[in-house]
Write a protein that holds these residues in place. Structure first.
Motif, PDB file in Angstrom:
ATOM      1  N   ALA A  27      28.131  51.222  49.108  1.00  0.00           N
ATOM      2  CA  ALA A  27      28.324  49.888  49.401  1.00  0.00           C
ATOM      3  C   ALA A  27      28.258  49.150  48.410  1.00  0.00           C
ATOM      4  O   ALA A  27      29.265  48.316  48.119  1.00  0.00           O
ATOM      5  CB  ALA A  27      27.086  49.492  50.226  1.00  0.00           C
ATOM      6  N   ALA A  28      27.828  49.368  47.192  1.00  0.00           N
ATOM      7  CA  ALA A  28      27.861  48.882  46.001  1.00  0.00           C
ATOM      8  C   ALA A  28      29.592  48.937  45.374  1.00  0.00           C
ATOM      9  O   ALA A  28      29.942  47.778  44.928  1.00  0.00           O
ATOM     10  CB  ALA A  28      26.818  49.337  44.900  1.00  0.00           C
ATOM     11  N   VAL A  29      30.000  50.164  45.452  1.00  0.00           N
ATOM     12  CA  VAL A  29      31.201  50.341  45.003  1.00  0.00           C
ATOM     13  C   VAL A  29      32.099  49.615  45.893  1.00  0.00           C
ATOM     14  O   VAL A  29      33.076  49.039  45.265  1.00  0.00           O
ATOM     15  CB  VAL A  29      31.431  52.183  45.272  1.00  0.00           C
ATOM     16  CG1 VAL A  29      33.170  52.426  44.799  1.00  0.00           C
ATOM     17  CG2 VAL A  29      30.787  52.811  43.818  1.00  0.00           C
ATOM     18  N   LEU A  30      32.012  49.627  47.356  1.00  0.00           N
ATOM     19  CA  LEU A  30      32.761  48.934  47.887  1.00  0.00           C
ATOM     20  C   LEU A  30      32.938  47.268  47.694  1.00  0.00           C
ATOM     21  O   LEU A  30      33.774  46.941  47.780  1.00  0.00           O
ATOM     22  CB  LEU A  30      32.667  49.437  49.496  1.00  0.00           C
ATOM     23  CG  LEU A  30      32.992  50.658  49.854  1.00  0.00           C
ATOM     24  CD1 LEU A  30      32.698  51.057  51.241  1.00  0.00           C
ATOM     25  CD2 LEU A  30      34.842  50.919  49.810  1.00  0.00           C
ATOM     26  N   ARG A  31      31.570  46.866  47.491  1.00  0.00           N
ATOM     27  CA  ARG A  31      31.493  45.710  47.368  1.00  0.00           C
ATOM     28  C   ARG A  31      32.366  44.996  45.889  1.00  0.00           C
ATOM     29  O   ARG A  31      33.124  44.239  45.830  1.00  0.00           O
ATOM     30  CB  ARG A  31      29.948  45.030  47.237  1.00  0.00           C
ATOM     31  CG  ARG A  31      29.352  45.049  48.437  1.00  0.00           C
ATOM     32  CD  ARG A  31      27.985  44.564  48.411  1.00  0.00           C
ATOM     33  NE  ARG A  31      27.286  44.815  49.746  1.00  0.00           N
ATOM     34  CZ  ARG A  31      26.395  45.716  49.938  1.00  0.00           C
ATOM     35  NH1 ARG A  31      26.044  46.257  48.782  1.00  0.00           N
ATOM     36  NH2 ARG A  31      25.689  45.856  50.996  1.00  0.00           N
ATOM     37  N   GLU A  33      34.816  46.699  44.832  1.00  0.00           N
ATOM     38  CA  GLU A  33      36.185  47.060  45.169  1.00  0.00           C
ATOM     39  C   GLU A  33      37.119  45.786  45.688  1.00  0.00           C
ATOM     40  O   GLU A  33      37.877  45.186  45.446  1.00  0.00           O
ATOM     41  CB  GLU A  33      36.674  48.301  45.742  1.00  0.00           C
ATOM     42  CG  GLU A  33      36.427  49.361  45.016  1.00  0.00           C
ATOM     43  CD  GLU A  33      36.620  50.792  45.583  1.00  0.00           C
ATOM     44  OE1 GLU A  33      37.035  50.888  46.662  1.00  0.00           O
ATOM     45  OE2 GLU A  33      36.417  51.857  44.962  1.00  0.00           O
ATOM     46  N   VAL A  34      35.998  45.248  46.774  1.00  0.00           N
ATOM     47  CA  VAL A  34      36.685  43.960  47.717  1.00  0.00           C
ATOM     48  C   VAL A  34      36.455  43.034  46.632  1.00  0.00           C
ATOM     49  O   VAL A  34      37.760  42.192  46.790  1.00  0.00           O
ATOM     50  CB  VAL A  34      35.520  44.130  48.832  1.00  0.00           C
ATOM     51  CG1 VAL A  34      36.052  42.610  49.616  1.00  0.00           C
ATOM     52  CG2 VAL A  34      35.869  45.000  49.832  1.00  0.00           C
ATOM     53  N   SER A  35      35.628  42.775  46.007  1.00  0.00           N
ATOM     54  CA  SER A  35      35.645  41.545  44.959  1.00  0.00           C
ATOM     55  C   SER A  35      36.908  41.678  44.143  1.00  0.00           C
ATOM     56  O   SER A  35      37.496  40.583  43.753  1.00  0.00           O
ATOM     57  CB  SER A  35      34.095  41.914  44.212  1.00  0.00           C
ATOM     58  OG  SER A  35      34.512  40.580  43.210  1.00  0.00           O
ATOM     59  N   GLU A  36      37.374  42.942  43.512  1.00  0.00           N
ATOM     60  CA  GLU A  36      38.353  42.891  42.692  1.00  0.00           C
ATOM     61  C   GLU A  36      39.631  42.727  43.436  1.00  0.00           C
ATOM     62  O   GLU A  36      40.537  42.175  42.954  1.00  0.00           O
ATOM     63  CB  GLU A  36      38.359  44.355  41.886  1.00  0.00           C
ATOM     64  CG  GLU A  36      37.076  44.539  40.920  1.00  0.00           C
ATOM     65  CD  GLU A  36      37.345  43.624  39.985  1.00  0.00           C
ATOM     66  OE1 GLU A  36      38.490  43.240  39.168  1.00  0.00           O
ATOM     67  OE2 GLU A  36      36.315  42.854  39.431  1.00  0.00           O
ATOM     68  N   ASP A  37      39.652  43.249  44.605  1.00  0.00           N
ATOM     69  CA  ASP A  37      40.849  43.076  45.447  1.00  0.00           C
ATOM     70  C   ASP A  37      41.183  41.617  45.763  1.00  0.00           C
ATOM     71  O   ASP A  37      42.305  41.229  45.831  1.00  0.00           O
ATOM     72  CB  ASP A  37      40.852  43.926  46.543  1.00  0.00           C
ATOM     73  CG  ASP A  37      41.074  45.451  46.501  1.00  0.00           C
ATOM     74  OD1 ASP A  37      41.316  45.788  45.486  1.00  0.00           O
ATOM     75  OD2 ASP A  37      40.635  46.158  47.398  1.00  0.00           O
ATOM     76  N   ALA A  46      50.260  46.381  49.080  1.00  0.00           N
ATOM     77  CA  ALA A  46      49.605  47.342  48.852  1.00  0.00           C
ATOM     78  C   ALA A  46      47.859  46.842  48.515  1.00  0.00           C
ATOM     79  O   ALA A  46      47.109  47.532  48.729  1.00  0.00           O
ATOM     80  CB  ALA A  46      49.994  48.204  47.360  1.00  0.00           C
ATOM     81  N   GLU A  47      47.971  45.755  47.781  1.00  0.00           N
ATOM     82  CA  GLU A  47      46.508  45.164  47.623  1.00  0.00           C
ATOM     83  C   GLU A  47      46.106  44.685  48.793  1.00  0.00           C
ATOM     84  O   GLU A  47      44.740  44.831  49.091  1.00  0.00           O
ATOM     85  CB  GLU A  47      46.803  44.163  46.482  1.00  0.00           C
ATOM     86  CG  GLU A  47      46.900  44.485  45.086  1.00  0.00           C
ATOM     87  CD  GLU A  47      45.989  45.276  44.576  1.00  0.00           C
ATOM     88  OE1 GLU A  47      45.051  45.279  44.819  1.00  0.00           O
ATOM     89  OE2 GLU A  47      46.353  46.388  43.776  1.00  0.00           O
ATOM     90  N   ALA A  48      46.720  44.033  49.590  1.00  0.00           N
ATOM     91  CA  ALA A  48      46.390  43.692  50.921  1.00  0.00           C
ATOM     92  C   ALA A  48      45.771  44.897  51.980  1.00  0.00           C
ATOM     93  O   ALA A  48      44.776  44.825  52.316  1.00  0.00           O
ATOM     94  CB  ALA A  48      47.436  42.746  51.568  1.00  0.00           C
ATOM     95  N   VAL A  53      41.261  48.347  54.214  1.00  0.00           N
ATOM     96  CA  VAL A  53      40.656  49.537  54.124  1.00  0.00           C
ATOM     97  C   VAL A  53      39.183  49.415  53.536  1.00  0.00           C
ATOM     98  O   VAL A  53      38.141  49.955  54.140  1.00  0.00           O
ATOM     99  CB  VAL A  53      41.395  50.812  53.580  1.00  0.00           C
ATOM    100  CG1 VAL A  53      40.683  52.007  53.415  1.00  0.00           C
ATOM    101  CG2 VAL A  53      42.816  50.903  54.345  1.00  0.00           C
ATOM    102  N   ASP A  54      38.996  48.773  52.469  1.00  0.00           N
ATOM    103  CA  ASP A  54      37.649  48.702  51.740  1.00  0.00           C
ATOM    104  C   ASP A  54      36.797  47.822  52.696  1.00  0.00           C
ATOM    105  O   ASP A  54      35.648  48.400  52.894  1.00  0.00           O
ATOM    106  CB  ASP A  54      38.083  48.032  50.495  1.00  0.00           C
ATOM    107  CG  ASP A  54      38.353  49.016  49.437  1.00  0.00           C
ATOM    108  OD1 ASP A  54      38.581  50.257  49.644  1.00  0.00           O
ATOM    109  OD2 ASP A  54      38.606  48.434  48.326  1.00  0.00           O
ATOM    110  N   VAL A  55      37.198  46.723  53.325  1.00  0.00           N
ATOM    111  CA  VAL A  55      36.394  45.999  54.142  1.00  0.00           C
ATOM    112  C   VAL A  55      36.004  46.778  55.576  1.00  0.00           C
ATOM    113  O   VAL A  55      34.746  46.710  55.809  1.00  0.00           O
ATOM    114  CB  VAL A  55      37.161  44.832  54.376  1.00  0.00           C
ATOM    115  CG1 VAL A  55      36.389  43.924  55.767  1.00  0.00           C
ATOM    116  CG2 VAL A  55      37.298  43.803  53.417  1.00  0.00           C
TER     117      VAL A  55
END
Length: 107
Positions: A27-31, A33-37, A46-48, A53-55
């Motif tokens: 969850a920490a990694v995904l948060r 990644e979502v923040s960076e995205d 591709a970014e969208a 996918v991450d969300v």
């Protein structure tokens, strides 16, 4: 979901805590990644897509974290069979046993 006769054993506290730590780390990694995205240029397709996918994965991980210490954690949502600990170690947010997941992916 009520437990059925298919659910023959419970995970130990140590197993549940192991899965909880794995889920929290993911969850920490995904948060991040979502923040960076979100900070990135989401005009790029591709970014969208990456953000979407991450969300979706983050929601599944957070849902698993919410139920990791519940009695029905590790019970397949489709057939009520126990999901093996080895499968949950590979994918701690799994909600289906391997057979039901395979059927779901084919549909």
């Amino acid at each position: 979901m009520p437990l059925t006769q298919h659910h023959t054993r419970y995970f130990t506290i140590e197993q549940r805590e192991t899965l909880q730590r794995m889920l929290e780390a993911r969850a920490a990694v995904l948060r991040d990644e979502v923040s960076e995205d979100v900070k990135a240029d989401l005009n790029a397709e591709a970014e969208a897509a990456s953000l979407a996918v991450d969300v979706v994965e983050l929601r599944a991980v957070e849902a698993a974290l919410a139920r990791v210490h519940e009695p029905d954690f590790g019970v397949c949502v489709d057939c009520s069979a126990e999901i093996p600990f080895a499968r949950l170690q590979a994918n701690p947010s799994a909600t289906r046993c391997r057979a039901c997941q395979t059927l779901a992916e084919k549909s």
